[in-house]
Design an enzyme around this catalytic site. Structure first.
Site, PDB file in Angstrom:
ATOM      1  N   CYS A 113     116.291  28.971 141.962  1.00  0.00           N
ATOM      2  CA  CYS A 113     116.662  27.748 142.692  1.00  0.00           C
ATOM      3  C   CYS A 113     117.466  28.081 143.945  1.00  0.00           C
ATOM      4  O   CYS A 113     117.404  27.351 144.943  1.00  0.00           O
ATOM      5  CB  CYS A 113     117.426  26.788 141.795  1.00  0.00           C
ATOM      6  SG  CYS A 113     118.931  27.474 141.064  1.00  0.00           S
ATOM      7  N   HIS A 428     123.191  25.624 139.288  1.00  0.00           N
ATOM      8  CA  HIS A 428     121.909  25.203 139.858  1.00  0.00           C
ATOM      9  C   HIS A 428     122.077  24.801 141.315  1.00  0.00           C
ATOM     10  O   HIS A 428     123.033  24.110 141.678  1.00  0.00           O
ATOM     11  CB  HIS A 428     121.358  24.019 139.044  1.00  0.00           C
ATOM     12  CG  HIS A 428     119.979  23.601 139.433  1.00  0.00           C
ATOM     13  ND1 HIS A 428     118.926  24.481 139.515  1.00  0.00           N
ATOM     14  CD2 HIS A 428     119.475  22.386 139.788  1.00  0.00           C
ATOM     15  CE1 HIS A 428     117.831  23.823 139.883  1.00  0.00           C
ATOM     16  NE2 HIS A 428     118.153  22.555 140.061  1.00  0.00           N
TER      17      HIS A 428
END
Length: 480
Positions: A113, A428
């Site tokens: 990510c 994330h």
């Protein structure tokens, strides 16, 4: 690497490579590209049952040359009747992207990510995409190494693929080359690729592109990346012991927003980042002494990037820790008071013209001599919210930025890269990008979704939700 074949319906897909260091989800992303069957619909038969996204390849027992069976239906495209209306689903993918208003997302290939969010932010710069579209082996610099060339080509091709696709893209080639060029992104923990720092990915990728996209020295604009993102800082160094002073110029690709108990807003953090202390040799004292360093912006870029310095090394736990403090940032940023005296003088006339033009659009009377003033980014950003301009559109089609376009010191927010979690090496990353239409889209790996503009500035921290880590502003310029 294993090579297998996959039987799906009446087709047999031959020679599919499996990277056993990656989870099966990556393999499923490859099959999605080949068949159009979404990963959540894929049922792949292996020893012991169905292949799970997070299974361990070493326990599955798949062998080289083995034939696997997959069940699942692909996304269907609705066909319009011969003389009926044309539905969006019937249009070519490039037209579907235009109608949708934003391009495709990126599959997460296993803790990637950080890479996906970096790509989506940088892809939003039309001038960078245009420069990459012209890049070829023929124009490659003789001193550019092969991996840098390959990474530049992979970036060019990935940007192009994303712009043409409505389906999520698996960035396998880009990721492979990125790890080859910068081995730190290939680090493993328990056989799984580790999460990495998005700022490091951003910095390394821009460095590579700056080397690849350098034009011959005879060119008027020899460094595309520096022209788009580079900031020149004029620094004054003062030794309090000896009273001696000196100055220096340095070029950086981003400004730092330092976070402390006194910093509540981006502007305060930028001021902190432009002032600091350092030890260096004092010629008059003949030894190392403490100097106060005060910097000012001496040249402005087309795109101003700011990194929030949220991570620091915590000795007790021997890892990067995160500063969760809330730091607000605006949709419109004025950096005039952070500029050097010489640069301020250059900005005064364009800023006055900008005020006159905005006043005219509000119905205020201005002098006739201002009628020939043309707005570029100011018009788009201030009035229709698009953030785009005729100048930007010209850059997209291949023209260069008009020579008479002037910086105003005012910038409009166009991209935010956020981090959710307590450590740079976990959590994330997500990209939030302003589109040509002025609408914002959140790129959470393979799931883009429209967002409200008023929610973008709420990503300022203060808890465990997504908070801004890197933000990018676009210059509001004016020409006549």
């Amino acid at each position: 690497m294993l090579t297998v074949s996959v039987k799906w319906q009446k087709k047999v897909l031959e020679g599919i490579e499996i990277d056993t260091s990656q989870p099966p989800y990556v393999f499923k992303a490859q099959l999605y590209d080949l068949t159009g069957v979404p990963t959540e619909r894929q049922k792949i038969m292996v020893k012991g049952g169905l292949l799970k996204d997070d299974a361990d390849w070493s326990t599955i027992g798949v062998k080289n040359g083995q034939k696997l069976m997959m069940m699942g239906t692909a996304d269907e495209i609705v066909k319009a009747p011969e003389k009926g209306p044309v539905f969006a689903e019937d249009l070519p993918e490039e037209e579907q992207v235009t109608n949708l208003g934003y391009s495709a997302g990126l599959f997460n290939l296993g803790n990637t990510c950080y890479m996906n969010s970096t790509i989506q932010c940088l892809k939003s710069v039309p001038e960078l995409k245009h420069a990459l579209s012209k890049y070829s082996l023929a124009g490659r610099s003789s001193d550019l190494d092969q991996t840098a060339h390959m990474l530049t080509v992979a970036t060019r091709d990935l940007f192009s693929e994303l712009d043409k696709s409505v389906k999520a893209v698996a960035p396998m080639q880009f990721w492979t080359v990125l790890r080859k060029k910068y081995p730190q992104f290939a680090q493993l923990h328990n056989g799984i690729h580790m999460q990495q720092d998005a700022e490091e990915c951003w910095t390394q990728l821009l460095y590579t592109l700056s080397q690849s996209l350098k034009a011959p020295s005879s060119s008027e604009d020899p460094d595309t990346v520096k022209g788009l993102f580079g900031v020149n800082l004029l620094s004054r160094l003062h030794c309090q012991e000896s009273g001696e002073e000196s100055s220096e110029i340095e070029s950086v690709d981003s400004l730092k927003c330092h976070i402390s108990q006194e910093v509540n807003h981006l502007h305060e953090g930028l001021k902190h980042g432009l002032r600091g202390e350092l030890e260096k040799t004092s010629p008059s004292l003949g030894r190392t002494a403490l100097f106060i360093k005060e910097s000012r912006i001496d040249s402005l870029p087309r795109y101003l990037t700011v990194q929030f310095v949220r991570f620091f090394w915590k000795r007790e736990t021997n890892q990067k820790a995160k500063i969760l403090r809330k730091v607000d940032y605006p949709l419109e940023l004025d950096v005039y008071d952070l500029c050097s005296d010489d640069l301020r003088k250059k900005l005064e006339a364009p800023r006055q013209k900008l005020r006159d033009e905005e006043g005219r659009k509000l119905g205020l009377q201005t002098s006739a001599k201002d009628n020939d003033v043309k707005m570029t980014d100011a018009e788009g950003s201030s009035n229709n919210g698009s953030g785009e301009s005729s100048t930007a559109n010209q850059m997209e089609s291949g023209a260069t930025l008009e020579k008479e376009a002037h910086m105003t010191g005012i910038y409009d927010l166009v991209a935010v890269l956020t981090h959710k979690g307590r450590s740079a090496d976990s959590g994330h990353y997500v990209a939030w990008v302003k589109q040509d239409s002025g609408k914002w889209v959140q790129y959470d790996d393979d799931s883009p979704s429209p967002q409200r503009e008023e929610d973008i500035t709420k990503l300022s921290g203060g808890g465990d939700w997504h908070m801004a880590y890197i933000i990018m502003y676009k210059a509001r310029t004016i020409s006549k």
